[in-house]
Design a protein around this motif. Structure first.
Motif, PDB file in Angstrom:
ATOM      1  N   GLN A  50       1.025  -3.758  -8.632  1.00  0.00           N
ATOM      2  CA  GLN A  50       1.271  -5.033  -7.954  1.00  0.00           C
ATOM      3  C   GLN A  50       0.191  -5.205  -6.892  1.00  0.00           C
ATOM      4  O   GLN A  50       0.292  -4.637  -5.804  1.00  0.00           O
ATOM      5  CB  GLN A  50       2.640  -5.042  -7.271  1.00  0.00           C
ATOM      6  N   GLU A  51      -0.826  -5.971  -7.224  1.00  0.00           N
ATOM      7  CA  GLU A  51      -1.891  -6.184  -6.239  1.00  0.00           C
ATOM      8  C   GLU A  51      -1.637  -7.461  -5.460  1.00  0.00           C
ATOM      9  O   GLU A  51      -1.585  -8.554  -6.032  1.00  0.00           O
ATOM     10  CB  GLU A  51      -3.266  -6.252  -6.904  1.00  0.00           C
ATOM     11  N   GLU A  76       1.693 -13.042  -2.685  1.00  0.00           N
ATOM     12  CA  GLU A  76       1.341 -13.527  -4.023  1.00  0.00           C
ATOM     13  C   GLU A  76       0.321 -12.620  -4.686  1.00  0.00           C
ATOM     14  O   GLU A  76      -0.593 -12.101  -4.037  1.00  0.00           O
ATOM     15  CB  GLU A  76       0.750 -14.934  -3.931  1.00  0.00           C
ATOM     16  N   GLY A  77       0.494 -12.466  -5.987  1.00  0.00           N
ATOM     17  CA  GLY A  77      -0.482 -11.750  -6.798  1.00  0.00           C
ATOM     18  C   GLY A  77      -1.097 -12.702  -7.796  1.00  0.00           C
ATOM     19  O   GLY A  77      -0.941 -13.922  -7.669  1.00  0.00           O
ATOM     20  N   GLN A  78      -1.744 -12.127  -8.801  1.00  0.00           N
ATOM     21  CA  GLN A  78      -2.452 -12.985  -9.755  1.00  0.00           C
ATOM     22  C   GLN A  78      -1.501 -13.919 -10.507  1.00  0.00           C
ATOM     23  O   GLN A  78      -1.852 -15.050 -10.807  1.00  0.00           O
ATOM     24  CB  GLN A  78      -3.178 -12.093 -10.750  1.00  0.00           C
ATOM     25  N   ASN A  79      -0.287 -13.436 -10.795  1.00  0.00           N
ATOM     26  CA  ASN A  79       0.641 -14.252 -11.588  1.00  0.00           C
ATOM     27  C   ASN A  79       1.784 -14.821 -10.768  1.00  0.00           C
ATOM     28  O   ASN A  79       2.880 -14.995 -11.259  1.00  0.00           O
ATOM     29  CB  ASN A  79       1.198 -13.425 -12.746  1.00  0.00           C
ATOM     30  N   ARG A 139      -1.093  -1.356  -5.851  1.00  0.00           N
ATOM     31  CA  ARG A 139      -1.872  -1.929  -6.955  1.00  0.00           C
ATOM     32  C   ARG A 139      -2.119  -0.934  -8.092  1.00  0.00           C
ATOM     33  O   ARG A 139      -2.381  -1.334  -9.213  1.00  0.00           O
ATOM     34  CB  ARG A 139      -3.192  -2.491  -6.432  1.00  0.00           C
ATOM     35  N   HIS A 140      -2.036   0.368  -7.803  1.00  0.00           N
ATOM     36  CA  HIS A 140      -2.253   1.365  -8.866  1.00  0.00           C
ATOM     37  C   HIS A 140      -0.926   1.741  -9.542  1.00  0.00           C
ATOM     38  O   HIS A 140       0.113   1.203  -9.203  1.00  0.00           O
ATOM     39  CB  HIS A 140      -2.932   2.607  -8.298  1.00  0.00           C
ATOM     40  N   GLY A 198       0.827  -1.203   0.000  1.00  0.00           N
ATOM     41  CA  GLY A 198       0.000   0.000   0.000  1.00  0.00           C
ATOM     42  C   GLY A 198       0.860   1.251   0.000  1.00  0.00           C
ATOM     43  O   GLY A 198       1.633   1.466   0.934  1.00  0.00           O
ATOM     44  N   ALA A 199       0.718   2.072  -1.037  1.00  0.00           N
ATOM     45  CA  ALA A 199       1.535   3.288  -1.130  1.00  0.00           C
ATOM     46  C   ALA A 199       0.686   4.542  -0.951  1.00  0.00           C
ATOM     47  O   ALA A 199       0.746   5.484  -1.739  1.00  0.00           O
ATOM     48  CB  ALA A 199       2.303   3.319  -2.447  1.00  0.00           C
ATOM     49  N   GLY A 200      -0.123   4.535   0.118  1.00  0.00           N
ATOM     50  CA  GLY A 200      -0.766   5.767   0.562  1.00  0.00           C
ATOM     51  C   GLY A 200       0.128   6.398   1.626  1.00  0.00           C
ATOM     52  O   GLY A 200       1.304   6.029   1.770  1.00  0.00           O
ATOM     53  N   LEU A 201      -0.435   7.323   2.386  1.00  0.00           N
ATOM     54  CA  LEU A 201       0.377   7.998   3.412  1.00  0.00           C
ATOM     55  C   LEU A 201       0.990   7.005   4.385  1.00  0.00           C
ATOM     56  O   LEU A 201       2.162   7.113   4.752  1.00  0.00           O
ATOM     57  CB  LEU A 201      -0.508   8.991   4.188  1.00  0.00           C
ATOM     58  N   ALA A 202       0.200   5.995   4.800  1.00  0.00           N
ATOM     59  CA  ALA A 202       0.695   5.055   5.817  1.00  0.00           C
ATOM     60  C   ALA A 202       1.847   4.220   5.264  1.00  0.00           C
ATOM     61  O   ALA A 202       2.877   4.056   5.928  1.00  0.00           O
ATOM     62  CB  ALA A 202      -0.442   4.152   6.307  1.00  0.00           C
ATOM     63  N   GLY A 203       1.698   3.706   4.052  1.00  0.00           N
ATOM     64  CA  GLY A 203       2.740   2.861   3.478  1.00  0.00           C
ATOM     65  C   GLY A 203       3.990   3.655   3.132  1.00  0.00           C
ATOM     66  O   GLY A 203       5.116   3.214   3.384  1.00  0.00           O
ATOM     67  N   CYS A 204       3.802   4.843   2.559  1.00  0.00           N
ATOM     68  CA  CYS A 204       4.964   5.662   2.185  1.00  0.00           C
ATOM     69  C   CYS A 204       5.731   6.080   3.441  1.00  0.00           C
ATOM     70  O   CYS A 204       6.965   6.075   3.464  1.00  0.00           O
ATOM     71  CB  CYS A 204       4.522   6.888   1.387  1.00  0.00           C
ATOM     72  N   ALA A 205       4.990   6.440   4.499  1.00  0.00           N
ATOM     73  CA  ALA A 205       5.658   6.859   5.737  1.00  0.00           C
ATOM     74  C   ALA A 205       6.397   5.682   6.364  1.00  0.00           C
ATOM     75  O   ALA A 205       7.520   5.832   6.859  1.00  0.00           O
ATOM     76  CB  ALA A 205       4.634   7.417   6.724  1.00  0.00           C
TER      77      ALA A 205
END
Ligand SMILES: Cc1cc2nc3c(=O)[nH]c(=O)nc-3n(C[C@H](O)[C@H](O)[C@H](O)COP(=O)(O)OP(=O)(O)OC[C@H]3O[C@@H](n4cnc5c(N)ncnc54)[C@H](O)[C@@H]3O)c2cc1C
Ligand SMILES: C[S@@+](CC[C@H](N)C(=O)[O-])C[C@H]1O[C@@H](n2cnc3c(N)ncnc32)[C@H](O)[C@@H]1O
Length: 653
Positions: A417-418, A432-435, A286-287, A262-269
């Motif tokens: 990368q989801e 793990e992701g889809q692939n 994932r985005h 997760g690369a929102g504020l929490a993940g980036c911080a």
């Protein structure tokens, strides 16, 4: 409250500061720098200990009485000159009467050789409000945790293992309250094995008190004309720490490698705090980029919803606000953020009463009441009422903060990368992701807001999603008069990129993220409640909500409105280990907590992620590195992910 919480100083003919209230000097009139080096550095062997630090090691220094920061700067200088490049210094200090920025600058100008350090400290020395304040210096290599308050109240809240103590704090004869047995007991509780202590005083009762607490202090030669001072090692057993469910998990061994999802504020911080400590971080998003969900609004407000009763949430907010505010200095003011002040309107009698209590409970430099006229003059627009003004607060473009946080060579951002499932294999988390496998590492931090529920369903975390929508209002010539953020039930910010952000709706049921016309209309209604005058300046009467641009996202909230930050236990094993609590909640079994080894959470930041998420990154790093916590222990426990399991067990549900 007035601004009497700052030190009241007089300056002598040599430009040295004196405390008016204590009638004492901050440092030796003969030579403060040499005094510090003799009393505190030499007698704690700071230079030798810096030289002996292993690669990636750290030294924790504790101090009573931060004052002008001279001791801190001298310790930092010694560390910079003698420690390995990738070692870290933690300096934890307590101060009841912090100097103002201006006084600090004037005092530190006395020491030209410390200027490179003093400049960095001064640049970060803002929003120094009551409670814990964390300052990151030298790119995070030097961490200063300032506890603003009385030492006898602050130290019991500290969770740290201190290697060396600087016992400063005005002469015992001038400040007898501070040199209490309860202080010595706290110093002992917080001492790491092998800790040492030094103090300028040689007072008999201080020596006896320290010895009784476990410090083998002796009288040694003092600085300059002073005959004696005290120094010596801590020789008692380290104190036991907290209940097992809030204890520190064993430190991960091996490489410092982590995956953050997760690369929102929490993940980036989180990534930033780990990278500053030498961790290699893989940040999965994932985005296509950072800040595409809740953290993607054009403007968010540094909105402090405080309590006059010192609740855990309120203490978290003051600490988090200070930390975020200091981080923002790295961004471009006016483009990425602005400290334009935030005005919270006293929009009804109940709110006015709440605000009166807050104004009495907090220092003026954090918040103060404005009359309607003052509030109008400050904000530049007509208002229905006065309110509380937070002069250091303002708005932030959260994506800019996220981007800034991930600018570190040890952070690898991997977009598109989801994560779909997690497993622990051979002491590593495998994502793990889809692939197939996306990444693996010994440590995993889940910073993917409410999506944690899908990745970790068995943990039963009570995270909820609440949809919210902001509206973007094109600025007009007349609306550009708005100079501060103004809030009532909603908020409106001064224009950024020629648009005002107006927010925000709350929808507890909708799962749809397409902006809705009804919520734009609702936001316009919030604007009229804030200021009919501003609504007219923006010509909202003739504005069709269907033509408005906006953005919707999910906030992620918890039932007690506190975030979830820290390590986590395995639910079933936790229930088995502590089943006795269902019968007797006062029991504290000795069974170690069955941690989900290497797994951490940083989520649940609700409507205030700008304030809570960055400091939570520091909290995660502190748990992971067995460092001093950046928050009072009680607040860190109130944010602990295990709290819900514990409550369920105690309630028998
Ligand atoms: C309308 C609105 C207005 C707001 N206004 C303010 C305000 O004024 N002030 C303020 O402080 N706060 C405000 N907030 C709250 C603030 O935006 C949030 O608290 C903050 O953004 C939360 O950050 P986060 O990193 O926890 O979550 P997010 O920003 O949502 O980040 C989570 C990230 O995880 C990623 N992710 C999720 N699942 C996976 C997966 N399986 N694999 C890979 N990646 C995944 C997502 O794509 C997302 O990027 C507002 C929120 C909303 C919705
Ligand atoms: C001698 S000065 C410290 C000098 C400082 N170490 C320096 O490097 O400049 C003592 C400091 O202790 C602070 N102090 C005194 N009593 C205190 C208390 N009970 N709690 C917290 N701080 C206290 C004072 O406000 C003052 O700043």
């Amino acid at each position: 409250m007035s601004d009497a919480h700052n030190a009241q100083l007089d300056w002598d003919e040599h430009g040295q500061p004196l405390s008016r209230s204590y009638g004492d000097v901050y440092f030796s009139r003969a030579n403060g720098l040499e005094e510090t080096r003799h009393v505190f550095l030499a007698h704690n062997q700071i230079i030798e200990r810096c030289q002996a630090l292993p690669a990636g090691g750290r030294l924790v220094i504790g101090e009573t009485g931060f004052g002008t920061g001279l001791n801190f700067l001298c310790a930092w200088q010694a560390f910079a000159e003698h420690a390995p490049r990738d070692a870290r210094l933690h300096f934890v200090s307590v101060e009841k009467f912090p100097l103002t920025q201006t006084d600090l600058q004037r005092a530190l100008a006395l020491w030209p050789e410390l200027a490179p350090y003093a400049e960095q400290l001064l640049a970060q020395y803002r929003a120094i409000h009551p409670g814990f304040q964390r300052l990151l210096l030298d790119g995070g290599r030097v961490v200063l945790t300032l506890m603003i308050g009385d030492v006898l109240e602050c130290l019991p809240q500290l969770d740290a293992r201190v290697d060396a103590w600087f016992l400063d704090g005005f002469a015992p004869a001038k400040n007898p309250e501070m040199w209490a047995d309860s202080l010595f007991t706290e110093l002992a509780r917080l001492s790491a094995p092998g800790a040492t202590l030094a103090t300028f005083t040689s007072a008999g009762f201080v020596r006896r008190g320290l010895i009784a607490a476990g410090f083998a202090v002796q009288r040694v030669k003092g600085f300059g004309h002073k005959r004696e001072m005290l120094a010596g090692p801590f020789q008692a057993e380290p104190a036991p720490r907290s209940a097992p469910w809030f204890a520190r998990p064993l430190l991960p061994t091996g490489d410092r490698q982590a995956v953050v999802i997760g690369a929102g504020l929490a993940g980036c911080a989180t990534a930033a705090s780990l990278a500053a400590r030498g961790w290699h971080v893989t940040l999965l998003e994932r985005h296509d980029d950072v800040a595409r969900e809740a953290s993607g609004n054009p403007q968010g407000v540094l909105y402090l919803k405080l309590s006059a009763h010192g609740t855990a949430l309120s203490r978290l907010i003051v600490a988090g606000f200070g930390h975020t505010r200091r981080l923002l200095a790295r961004l471009q003011r006016g483009v990425d953020w602005d400290a334009c002040g935030v005005l919270q309107l006293a929009f009804d009698a109940k709110e006015a009463e709440r605000q009166n209590k807050l104004a009495a409970a907090f220092p003026d430099d954090l918040l103060h009441a404005l009359t309607k006229d003052e509030a109008e003059a400050r904000s530049g627009i007509g208002l229905p009422a006065g309110g509380l003004f937070y002069p250091d607060a303002g708005w932030v473009h959260p994506p800019a903060l996220c981007r800034q946080l991930v600018q570190h060579p040890l952070i690898e951002l991997r977009p598109y990368q989801e994560a779909l499932s997690l497993s622990r294999q051979q002491e590593r988390w495998c994502i793990e992701g889809q692939n197939g496998v996306l990444a693996e590492a010994p440590v995993l931090v889940l910073a993917c807001a409410a999506e944690i529920g899908r990745l970790l369903p068995e943990a039963n975390l009570p995270l909820k999603r609440i949809r919210g929508q902001i509206s973007r209002l094109p600025a007009s010539t007349a609306s550009r008069a708005l100079r501060t953020v103004v809030c009532a039930e909603g908020y409106v910010a001064p224009a950024r990129d020629d648009e005002h952000t107006l927010g925000a709706s709350f929808d507890f049921h909708s799962d749809d993220l397409a902006p809705s016309v009804a919520e734009h209309a609702g936001n316009l209604e919030l604007l009229r409640e804030i200021s009919q005058d501003l609504a007219e300046r923006l010509d909202t009467q003739t504005l069709d909500p269907a033509t408005l641009q906006g953005r919707a996202a999910f906030r992620c909230t918890s039932p007690d409105y506190l975030p979830l930050v820290g390590p986590m236990a395995e639910q079933q094993a936790f229930n088995d280990a502590y089943a006795v609590l269902a019968k007797d909640a006062r029991q504290v079994p000795e069974t170690p907590c069955p941690w989900l080894e290497g797994l951490y959470i940083n989520s649940g930041h609700g409507s205030r992620g700008l304030i809570t998420a960055p400091l939570s990154g520091e909290l995660i790093a502190a748990w992971l590195e067995d460092e001093p916590l950046p928050l009072p222990r009680e607040v860190a426990e109130a944010c602990h992910p295990n709290r819900f399991m514990l409550r369920r067990l105690i309630r028998g549900s």
